[in-house]
Scaffold this motif. Sequence first.
Motif, mmCIF file in Angstrom:
data_model
loop_
_atom_site.group_PDB
_atom_site.id
_atom_site.type_symbol
_atom_site.label_atom_id
_atom_site.label_comp_id
_atom_site.label_asym_id
_atom_site.label_seq_id
_atom_site.Cartn_x
_atom_site.Cartn_y
_atom_site.Cartn_z
ATOM 1 N N VAL A 387 0.838 -1.196 0.000
ATOM 2 C CA VAL A 387 0.000 0.000 0.000
ATOM 3 C C VAL A 387 0.878 1.252 0.000
ATOM 4 C CG1 VAL A 387 -1.806 -1.211 1.277
ATOM 5 C CG2 VAL A 387 -0.199 0.209 2.515
ATOM 6 N N GLU A 388 0.374 2.264 -0.644
ATOM 7 C CA GLU A 388 1.066 3.556 -0.609
ATOM 8 C C GLU A 388 0.056 4.582 -0.128
ATOM 9 O OE1 GLU A 388 2.952 4.789 -4.255
ATOM 10 O OE2 GLU A 388 3.296 6.810 -3.499
ATOM 11 N N ILE A 389 0.375 5.188 0.997
ATOM 12 C CA ILE A 389 -0.599 6.080 1.611
ATOM 13 C C ILE A 389 0.016 7.461 1.828
ATOM 14 C CG2 ILE A 389 -2.079 4.384 2.778
ATOM 15 C CD1 ILE A 389 0.567 5.904 4.837
ATOM 16 N N PRO A 390 -0.819 8.494 1.835
ATOM 17 C CA PRO A 390 -0.269 9.796 2.166
ATOM 18 C C PRO A 390 0.101 9.797 3.647
ATOM 19 C CG PRO A 390 -2.654 9.917 1.974
ATOM 20 C CD PRO A 390 -2.273 8.523 1.584
ATOM 21 N N MET A 391 1.223 10.393 3.993
ATOM 22 C CA MET A 391 1.601 10.512 5.388
ATOM 23 C C MET A 391 0.454 11.195 6.128
ATOM 24 S SD MET A 391 4.895 9.663 6.052
ATOM 25 C CE MET A 391 6.440 9.432 5.187
ATOM 26 N N GLY A 392 0.248 10.788 7.359
ATOM 27 C CA GLY A 392 -0.767 11.468 8.146
ATOM 28 C C GLY A 392 -2.052 10.672 8.309
ATOM 29 N N ILE A 393 -2.330 9.698 7.445
ATOM 30 C CA ILE A 393 -3.527 8.907 7.710
ATOM 31 C C ILE A 393 -3.219 7.981 8.894
ATOM 32 C CG2 ILE A 393 -4.159 9.012 5.257
ATOM 33 C CD1 ILE A 393 -4.007 5.994 5.157
ATOM 34 N N THR A 394 -4.262 7.539 9.547
ATOM 35 C CA THR A 394 -4.010 6.815 10.794
ATOM 36 C C THR A 394 -3.756 5.337 10.533
ATOM 37 O OG1 THR A 394 -6.323 6.271 11.115
ATOM 38 C CG2 THR A 394 -5.554 8.363 12.054
ATOM 39 N N LEU A 395 -3.139 4.707 11.504
ATOM 40 C CA LEU A 395 -2.899 3.269 11.411
ATOM 41 C C LEU A 395 -4.234 2.535 11.309
ATOM 42 C CD1 LEU A 395 -0.092 2.963 14.108
ATOM 43 C CD2 LEU A 395 0.185 2.935 11.634
ATOM 44 N N ARG A 396 -5.266 3.090 11.977
ATOM 45 C CA ARG A 396 -6.587 2.450 11.940
ATOM 46 C C ARG A 396 -7.131 2.429 10.501
ATOM 47 N NH1 ARG A 396 -9.869 1.425 16.125
ATOM 48 N NH2 ARG A 396 -8.899 2.961 17.475
ATOM 49 N N GLU A 397 -6.942 3.557 9.810
ATOM 50 C CA GLU A 397 -7.400 3.591 8.416
ATOM 51 C C GLU A 397 -6.676 2.545 7.570
ATOM 52 O OE1 GLU A 397 -8.280 7.893 6.831
ATOM 53 O OE2 GLU A 397 -6.851 8.063 8.483
ATOM 54 N N ILE A 398 -5.385 2.382 7.839
ATOM 55 C CA ILE A 398 -4.635 1.385 7.059
ATOM 56 C C ILE A 398 -5.151 -0.017 7.371
ATOM 57 C CG2 ILE A 398 -2.361 0.389 6.595
ATOM 58 C CD1 ILE A 398 -1.109 3.059 7.232
ATOM 59 N N VAL A 399 -5.329 -0.294 8.650
ATOM 60 C CA VAL A 399 -5.726 -1.653 9.041
ATOM 61 C C VAL A 399 -7.162 -1.959 8.589
ATOM 62 C CG1 VAL A 399 -6.201 -3.174 11.009
ATOM 63 C CG2 VAL A 399 -4.127 -1.772 10.974
ATOM 64 N N TYR A 400 -8.074 -1.010 8.816
ATOM 65 C CA TYR A 400 -9.489 -1.327 8.551
ATOM 66 C C TYR A 400 -9.961 -0.908 7.165
ATOM 67 C CZ TYR A 400 -9.876 -2.967 13.269
ATOM 68 O OH TYR A 400 -9.690 -3.701 14.412
ATOM 69 N N ASP A 401 -9.694 0.352 6.764
ATOM 70 C CA ASP A 401 -10.233 0.810 5.484
ATOM 71 C C ASP A 401 -9.484 0.224 4.300
ATOM 72 O OD1 ASP A 401 -11.807 2.204 7.149
ATOM 73 O OD2 ASP A 401 -10.853 4.160 6.820
ATOM 74 N N ILE A 402 -8.166 0.206 4.395
ATOM 75 C CA ILE A 402 -7.376 -0.335 3.287
ATOM 76 C C ILE A 402 -7.191 -1.841 3.463
ATOM 77 C CG2 ILE A 402 -5.118 -0.291 2.153
ATOM 78 C CD1 ILE A 402 -4.974 2.710 2.962
ATOM 79 N N GLY A 403 -6.801 -2.225 4.654
ATOM 80 C CA GLY A 403 -6.507 -3.636 4.920
ATOM 81 C C GLY A 403 -7.749 -4.502 5.079
ATOM 82 N N GLY A 404 -8.908 -3.873 5.228
ATOM 83 C CA GLY A 404 -10.143 -4.651 5.310
ATOM 84 C C GLY A 404 -10.315 -5.389 6.639
ATOM 85 N N GLY A 405 -9.537 -5.007 7.653
ATOM 86 C CA GLY A 405 -9.733 -5.603 8.976
ATOM 87 C C GLY A 405 -9.119 -6.987 9.121
ATOM 88 N N ILE A 406 -9.531 -7.627 10.196
ATOM 89 C CA ILE A 406 -8.909 -8.900 10.594
ATOM 90 C C ILE A 406 -9.737 -10.060 10.031
ATOM 91 C CG2 ILE A 406 -8.006 -10.155 12.620
ATOM 92 C CD1 ILE A 406 -7.074 -7.192 12.378
ATOM 93 N N PRO A 407 -9.078 -11.076 9.490
ATOM 94 C CA PRO A 407 -9.821 -12.195 8.898
ATOM 95 C C PRO A 407 -10.606 -12.998 9.940
ATOM 96 C CG PRO A 407 -7.472 -12.287 8.321
ATOM 97 C CD PRO A 407 -7.628 -11.250 9.379
ATOM 98 N N LYS A 408 -11.564 -13.692 9.460
ATOM 99 C CA LYS A 408 -12.391 -14.627 10.242
ATOM 100 C C LYS A 408 -13.040 -13.957 11.444
ATOM 101 C CE LYS A 408 -9.414 -18.395 8.838
ATOM 102 N NZ LYS A 408 -8.173 -19.049 9.204
ATOM 103 N N GLY A 409 -13.278 -12.645 11.349
ATOM 104 C CA GLY A 409 -13.969 -11.946 12.424
ATOM 105 C C GLY A 409 -13.232 -11.909 13.744
ATOM 106 N N ARG A 410 -11.920 -12.175 13.711
ATOM 107 C CA ARG A 410 -11.180 -12.148 14.970
ATOM 108 C C ARG A 410 -10.931 -10.712 15.396
ATOM 109 N NH1 ARG A 410 -10.934 -17.131 17.115
ATOM 110 N NH2 ARG A 410 -10.344 -15.747 18.811
ATOM 111 N N LYS A 411 -10.443 -10.576 16.622
ATOM 112 C CA LYS A 411 -10.200 -9.234 17.157
ATOM 113 C C LYS A 411 -8.781 -8.775 16.864
ATOM 114 C CE LYS A 411 -11.009 -7.153 21.147
ATOM 115 N NZ LYS A 411 -10.542 -7.063 22.449
ATOM 116 N N PHE A 412 -8.658 -7.483 16.564
ATOM 117 C CA PHE A 412 -7.327 -6.900 16.400
ATOM 118 C C PHE A 412 -6.621 -6.903 17.752
ATOM 119 C CE2 PHE A 412 -4.567 -3.268 17.040
ATOM 120 C CZ PHE A 412 -3.777 -3.245 15.909
ATOM 121 N N LYS A 413 -5.334 -7.257 17.737
ATOM 122 C CA LYS A 413 -4.615 -7.192 19.000
ATOM 123 C C LYS A 413 -3.469 -6.186 18.966
ATOM 124 C CE LYS A 413 -2.526 -10.074 22.494
ATOM 125 N NZ LYS A 413 -2.297 -11.476 22.842
ATOM 126 N N ALA A 414 -2.663 -6.261 17.925
ATOM 127 C CA ALA A 414 -1.501 -5.370 17.860
ATOM 128 C C ALA A 414 -1.042 -5.230 16.427
ATOM 129 C CB ALA A 414 -0.354 -5.928 18.703
#
Lengths: 560, 237
Positions: A387-414
Amino acid sequence: MKKIKSPEELEQFRSEIQAGRNPKTPCIAICAGTGCLALGSDKIIDAFKEEISKQGLDTDVATIRETGCPGFCEQGPIVVIYPEEICYLRVAEKDVPEIISKTVINKEVIERLAYKDPTSNKRIIKNFDIPFYKKQKRYIIGNNINIDPRSIEDYIATDGYSALSKVLFNMSQENVIEEVTKANLRGRGGGGFPTGLKWKATRKAKGKPKYLICNANEGDPGAFNDRAVLEGTPHSVLEGMVIGSYGIGCHEGYIYVQNEYPLAVENITIAIEKARELGLLGKDIMGSGFDFDVVIVRGGGAFVCGEETALISSIEGRSGEPRARYVFPAERGLYNKPTNINNVETWANIPLIINKGAEWYRSIGTENSKGTKIFALVGKINNTGLVEIPMGITLREIVYDIGGGIPKGRKFKAVQVGGPSGGCIPESHLDLPVDFDALSEVGLMIGGMIVMDDLTCMVDVALYFIKFLEEESCGKCTPCREGVHQMRLILERITEGNGKKEDLETIECMGKAIIDGSLCGLGGTAPNPVLTTLRYFRDEYEAHIKEKRCPAGVCKALTT
Amino acid sequence: MAEMVTLTIDGREINAPAGTTILEAATDANIYIPHLCSNEELAPYGACRLCMVEITQGERARLVASCIFEVADGLEVETNTERVLNVRKLVIELLLARNNKHPALRKIADELGVKETRFPVEQKGCILCGQCVRTCREVVGVSAIGFSGRGITRKVATPFMEFPPDCIACGSCVYVCPVQFIPMKEENGVRTIKGFDYPMQKCSKCGRYFAPKKQLEYFSKITNLPLEHFETCVGCR
């Protein structure tokens, strides 16, 4: 090929290439980056070629383009059909005849091969409508799917080498450095040192010859961003280096790349040859009178050789051991001469800055971190990829909006950011922006991102990184060689249920001393994965030690 | 005369020639900084990390290896801060885990108030200061030994762990080792270093075994004098 002797000749060559290409001709772009190749894209490329010749299709009906990595590795092999930009994912050999007859010839979409949005269940047809790409700003790797990295014509057709032309004929050496300084480009290798200042220091340093190095020794587990740039758009790296050499005033450059990246080595080798043939590299570049040439040095793959002084030792033919850095390579580097080292991605940013200007570049990002950053997004994440993102977007946006969250409905830990030199942070820090200073405050470096779910044991993760660093330590200085080894023994003991109550205090105290006492950046950051997990997940360590229990159920000795 | 600079070490104002290291300047001023890998005959190396000191230049305070960092005007050096001692204590404990017997290490440990190492001891003897390897390369000029492996598997070794073809049996490595790890003995006209045998030359006059044959051959080679010239011991020459 005829050598280009002036800016006008470059533009003429560009127009000729563009005139010879009809943008409406169907083109089948297939990712031939390492990720998709591993998923069998080479067979798909062959199948397309075979099918085209079997059906006797002319080049005005269908052409094939083997490209670098567009980024959505999770869903590879990736095929994009132009001009409609229809994106097919997880393409198999058996799909090839159907793609040709239905999509290429009859412009019909094959729904089943298109991306299915997991929330709406709708099919998304166009490449850049896929949510994975939407929040990204792909200035460096966006071109990957549009060009064949082995074709210099493809690069030139998409404005390639125009920045070089501008620099050589319309800018003074000082102007070049000034522009890069104004853009506030910071080193993408993780350190975040201002590139313009580095260039200025090397330019001012006494001694000749001066050298320029591209650091392509990407050794962090899980990271492949530099590889993808070198494989997918090698000419932007090369163009950046020639521009840098002009600004700094040097004529010899090296690309230090590990031998484990055969495709990157191959593509950059071809790029260098082609650029030389066209007179964009070598003597009298574009008729400007300026000379610069590049040599590729292949490393043996030692992680420590990413450290500037170890890398320099390695190029000199010595073992890759760091030297004390009280004198910067800008003063005394390769063969004790002024040397400027920048990372692959940093170099690839240069043509962009020159073409679009520092003002434009500064409009992207945060106060002190400008431009975009490429991440390899891996681990327990739905959309593994580049992924290539503009500096300044949050880690949450990368993990959830771009990364589509955690597989199999598991919880994010770290999420582990910055490879072995970085650290792990919990959910509560996910709203941090991607910014050199904000991340370093919580113990992270800018680098690869490894996402972990609730089935991950943080002690085990720390042990994994410490084991890696123990193996990769060169062994020269005591704190890194012995300290990291002892730390590994302690962590191993904890995961085996033999932790002692004083262990955590020992780890913390020795962690600080290893950071303070080590000779180079490897040792100086080695305790980070341990110290950050200890800071944010202390209860997990304590459960291992006091209750002899692994809360995530990972450590075998503690789960039976 | 080298240009002189003025710095302070532990609050004391000190003048030292530009280009000298903090360790050298401190030693000249009778300020003790423990060290193991530094040797004035060898190029600065900075590996043992015992000689760390805290320096302040402008606003910034940081730790540096005093055996490498060169003196500068206005430099403030502290040799005994908490951060410095924290590193030194860890280093000596880590070295004791490789060798907890040698008096040189025990002495430094005592000075730092370290009674025993917290870490499991695996007697390896060698502390990897590299003085032997560097002396062989920089002073003797033959590079008969080097390092093999990396990280915790790093070892001083001969090429392919076999008899070192370039070794002239001079014994410099034995001499510089701060923990006397490299054994050497002479018996019946043979010098044995770390298990490798080297025949000695008998003096053509007094008949005493006085030097390894390979060392004399090396002398002959680098001085361009006939070997016979070296076959007589210094006393009989």
